[in-house]
Design a protein around this motif. Sequence first.
Motif, PDB file in Angstrom:
ATOM      1  N   ARG A 185      -1.034 -11.979  57.615  1.00 58.18           N
ATOM      2  CA  ARG A 185       0.227 -11.289  57.969  1.00 58.18           C
ATOM      3  C   ARG A 185       0.991 -10.892  56.711  1.00 58.18           C
ATOM      4  O   ARG A 185       1.525  -9.793  56.580  1.00 58.18           O
ATOM      5  CB  ARG A 185       1.085 -12.215  58.844  1.00 58.18           C
ATOM      6  CG  ARG A 185       0.723 -12.111  60.335  1.00 58.18           C
ATOM      7  CD  ARG A 185       1.866 -12.637  61.181  1.00 58.18           C
ATOM      8  NE  ARG A 185       2.069 -14.054  60.982  1.00 58.18           N
ATOM      9  CZ  ARG A 185       1.409 -14.995  61.656  1.00 58.18           C
ATOM     10  NH1 ARG A 185       0.525 -14.661  62.570  1.00 58.18           N
ATOM     11  NH2 ARG A 185       1.653 -16.262  61.430  1.00 58.18           N
ATOM     12  N   ASN A 186       0.993 -11.796  55.750  1.00 57.11           N
ATOM     13  CA  ASN A 186       1.682 -11.539  54.484  1.00 57.11           C
ATOM     14  C   ASN A 186       1.065 -10.341  53.767  1.00 57.11           C
ATOM     15  O   ASN A 186       1.756  -9.451  53.271  1.00 57.11           O
ATOM     16  CB  ASN A 186       1.593 -12.808  53.622  1.00 57.11           C
ATOM     17  CG  ASN A 186       2.541 -12.770  52.455  1.00 57.11           C
ATOM     18  OD1 ASN A 186       2.448 -11.872  51.622  1.00 57.11           O
ATOM     19  ND2 ASN A 186       3.461 -13.731  52.385  1.00 57.11           N
ATOM     20  N   ASP A 187      -0.277 -10.339  53.769  1.00 55.61           N
ATOM     21  CA  ASP A 187      -1.002  -9.239  53.113  1.00 55.61           C
ATOM     22  C   ASP A 187      -0.697  -7.886  53.778  1.00 55.61           C
ATOM     23  O   ASP A 187      -0.482  -6.873  53.106  1.00 55.61           O
ATOM     24  CB  ASP A 187      -2.519  -9.514  53.212  1.00 55.61           C
ATOM     25  CG  ASP A 187      -3.110  -9.832  51.848  1.00 55.61           C
ATOM     26  OD1 ASP A 187      -2.308 -10.067  50.910  1.00 55.61           O
ATOM     27  OD2 ASP A 187      -4.354  -9.860  51.735  1.00 55.61           O
ATOM     28  N   ALA A 189       1.931  -7.044  55.468  1.00 53.47           N
ATOM     29  CA  ALA A 189       3.307  -6.646  55.156  1.00 53.47           C
ATOM     30  C   ALA A 189       3.377  -6.021  53.768  1.00 53.47           C
ATOM     31  O   ALA A 189       4.049  -5.009  53.537  1.00 53.47           O
ATOM     32  CB  ALA A 189       4.236  -7.842  55.255  1.00 53.47           C
ATOM     33  N   ARG A 190       2.664  -6.616  52.817  1.00 56.55           N
ATOM     34  CA  ARG A 190       2.644  -6.072  51.451  1.00 56.55           C
ATOM     35  C   ARG A 190       2.029  -4.670  51.428  1.00 56.55           C
ATOM     36  O   ARG A 190       2.511  -3.775  50.751  1.00 56.55           O
ATOM     37  CB  ARG A 190       1.830  -6.988  50.525  1.00 56.55           C
ATOM     38  CG  ARG A 190       2.561  -8.229  50.085  1.00 56.55           C
ATOM     39  CD  ARG A 190       1.576  -9.221  49.454  1.00 56.55           C
ATOM     40  NE  ARG A 190       2.275 -10.451  49.082  1.00 56.55           N
ATOM     41  CZ  ARG A 190       2.753 -10.682  47.874  1.00 56.55           C
ATOM     42  NH1 ARG A 190       2.633  -9.775  46.933  1.00 56.55           N
ATOM     43  NH2 ARG A 190       3.366 -11.816  47.607  1.00 56.55           N
ATOM     44  N   GLU A 224      -1.388 -16.707  58.315  1.00 55.53           N
ATOM     45  CA  GLU A 224      -0.144 -16.450  57.584  1.00 55.53           C
ATOM     46  C   GLU A 224      -0.423 -15.550  56.375  1.00 55.53           C
ATOM     47  O   GLU A 224       0.322 -14.611  56.087  1.00 55.53           O
ATOM     48  CB  GLU A 224       0.510 -17.752  57.115  1.00 55.53           C
ATOM     49  CG  GLU A 224       1.160 -18.569  58.206  1.00 55.53           C
ATOM     50  CD  GLU A 224       0.145 -19.204  59.143  1.00 55.53           C
ATOM     51  OE1 GLU A 224      -1.022 -19.395  58.731  1.00 55.53           O
ATOM     52  OE2 GLU A 224       0.498 -19.465  60.309  1.00 55.53           O
ATOM     53  N   ALA A 225      -1.528 -15.821  55.704  1.00 55.08           N
ATOM     54  CA  ALA A 225      -1.881 -15.032  54.522  1.00 55.08           C
ATOM     55  C   ALA A 225      -2.217 -13.595  54.921  1.00 55.08           C
ATOM     56  O   ALA A 225      -1.863 -12.624  54.235  1.00 55.08           O
ATOM     57  CB  ALA A 225      -3.068 -15.661  53.793  1.00 55.08           C
TER      58      ALA A 225
END
Lengths: 235, 397
Positions: free
Chosen positions: B196-198, B200-201, B193-194
């Motif tokens: 994927r989040n990274d 996206a950022r 999750e982290a």
Amino acid sequence: MPQAAIEISGLRKVYGQGDTAVEALKEVNMRIQPGEVVGLIGPSGSGKSTLLKCLGAVTEPTAGEIRFNGETVYANGWRVGDIRALRRDRIGFVFQAPYLIPFLDVTDNVALLPMLAGRPNAEARARALDLLTALDVAHRARAQVSQLSGGEQQRVAIARALANQPPVILADEPTAPLDSERALTVVRILNQMAQQYRTAIIVVTHDEKIIPTFRRIYHIRDGRTYEEAGEGRAF
Amino acid sequence: MISLAGRDILHAWGKYVFTGLGLGLLIGVTLSMAGIYRGMVDDAKVLLRNSGADIWVVQKDTLGPYAEPSSLHDDIYRSLLGLPGVARAANATYLTMQVRRSDEDVRVMVVGITPGQPGEPGYLLAGRRLTRSHYEAIADIKAGLAQGEKVRIRRNDYTVVGLTRRMVSSSGDPMLFIPLKDAQAAQFLKDNEAIRNDRARTAANPALNRPGVPGLIEAIDASKTESRSVNAVLVQVAPGWPPAAVAENIRRWKYLQAYTVADMEDILVSKLISTSARQIGMFLVILAIVSAAIVSFIIYTMTLSKVREIAVLKLIGTRNRTIAGMILQQALGLGLIAFVVGKTVATLWAPHFPKYVLLEPGDAIRGFFAVMAICALASTLAIRTALKVDPAEAIGG
């Protein structure tokens, strides 16, 4: 006049000083022959215990003279170097309660005194056994003190007092906790031992049962002694 | 002359021995406390010795992998190998964490090593060394893991293939050795999750997601998920080279911190466990005072219960030194029983402590003399009381 085992003349004891001074003994004179048993009688506060402490060398008198077998041990000051040795070798003590050492057996309670005097253990124990035999408690020689009856304990205490063959035995109410029969037995034993070992015995007592047995009695009142002939009744 | 002390002890031996037993348990605790301190120091030394390293290379201005966080690039070891005097160099990671063992957590220090290089355990009690690149582990027996058992670290299961001993961290956590790559992943890898989040950022950042530069965003994402850090590089020096000189070279030319075994011992013993040592020292002092007070009270009470006998003994001519000797001998006897009991129980319960307890003979000898001195000192109060007993008390009136 034969030499006395103990001779006391003009003995005084003053506690405290100045206004608070208390004269417990004012004029004590006694003369006791070897082998003689005398009674010392007096009301409470008359000075009996003080006299016993002075004779037992646990309290120093204020003035007077004490002689054992003709030798001056006190004359306005102790005349012996080692008071402890004086108590150990020349004075025997018998108390109201036997006060035996509970962690020593019967033989060693008696043998302890000769051992303290420097005698070898074997010799001290042999002497203890002789005394226990004389006092009819040899059969309890290896017993613990707690296993003895009251009468047996008192006999062992007498044996201990005689262990170093002292010229003088001081007995402080030795019959107080005993019934008539046992009290008379203790006095008979004291007389026998006095005769056998030529020891002078002073028995401090209030016990009406045994007072008639003394041939001589010293009364003490207000710090002064008065001699009186006793009945010397047979046991 | 008979032994009055001996006779008195034999007369009430049960009470005496049980008193000694009680005191012995207290002395057992005292010896164990000393053993815990010795164990901590020894653990530290054994850890350093068993790691097979002569020099620990860590991030500049840090105190090394056991005392402070340290982060180095994992390719630094190659440049160290080029320095004179360096025979071998290997990366290592250290991370204290909870690992899952069937239905319970075990707290361990996970150590990432390169098999066959400095850093792996010096010897095994059972099993074999790490041979595969992934998902194998060697555990210290204090972790309670069995050979063949599986443990879960982060997202992966590891099989315990070997067991070692005396490899624990300074806080007593047993070590679990796994392959370096796995350890790096466990230490630095983020969860999905982290990541994927990274991503996206990064994609939303116009400076990083520039049109006309194909592959840039993928390269940035890849760099973020790769683990290229280690905590230390362990160095073995070539024969004939003094480790201090090699360490000085590393400090001078590589701008890194390099510690020799002696430096590391100093860090572990003087810095890392010094607070614990002071804590234990304070506890030892308190225990010594409590022991002295208890012996003192016991001997004093024993003496008070014998005042009449002491008065009679004095009246019949017993010397003061005989009476003092009796009390002193009883106090020393009590100390002797207490010490034997204390040493025995400390030896018996030492293996059951979670941390290593080292009972050194020297400590035992010092402890024995301390107990005897305390007992002798504690008896003085009772002796004073006994010597003050008036023989006239036996006469009464």
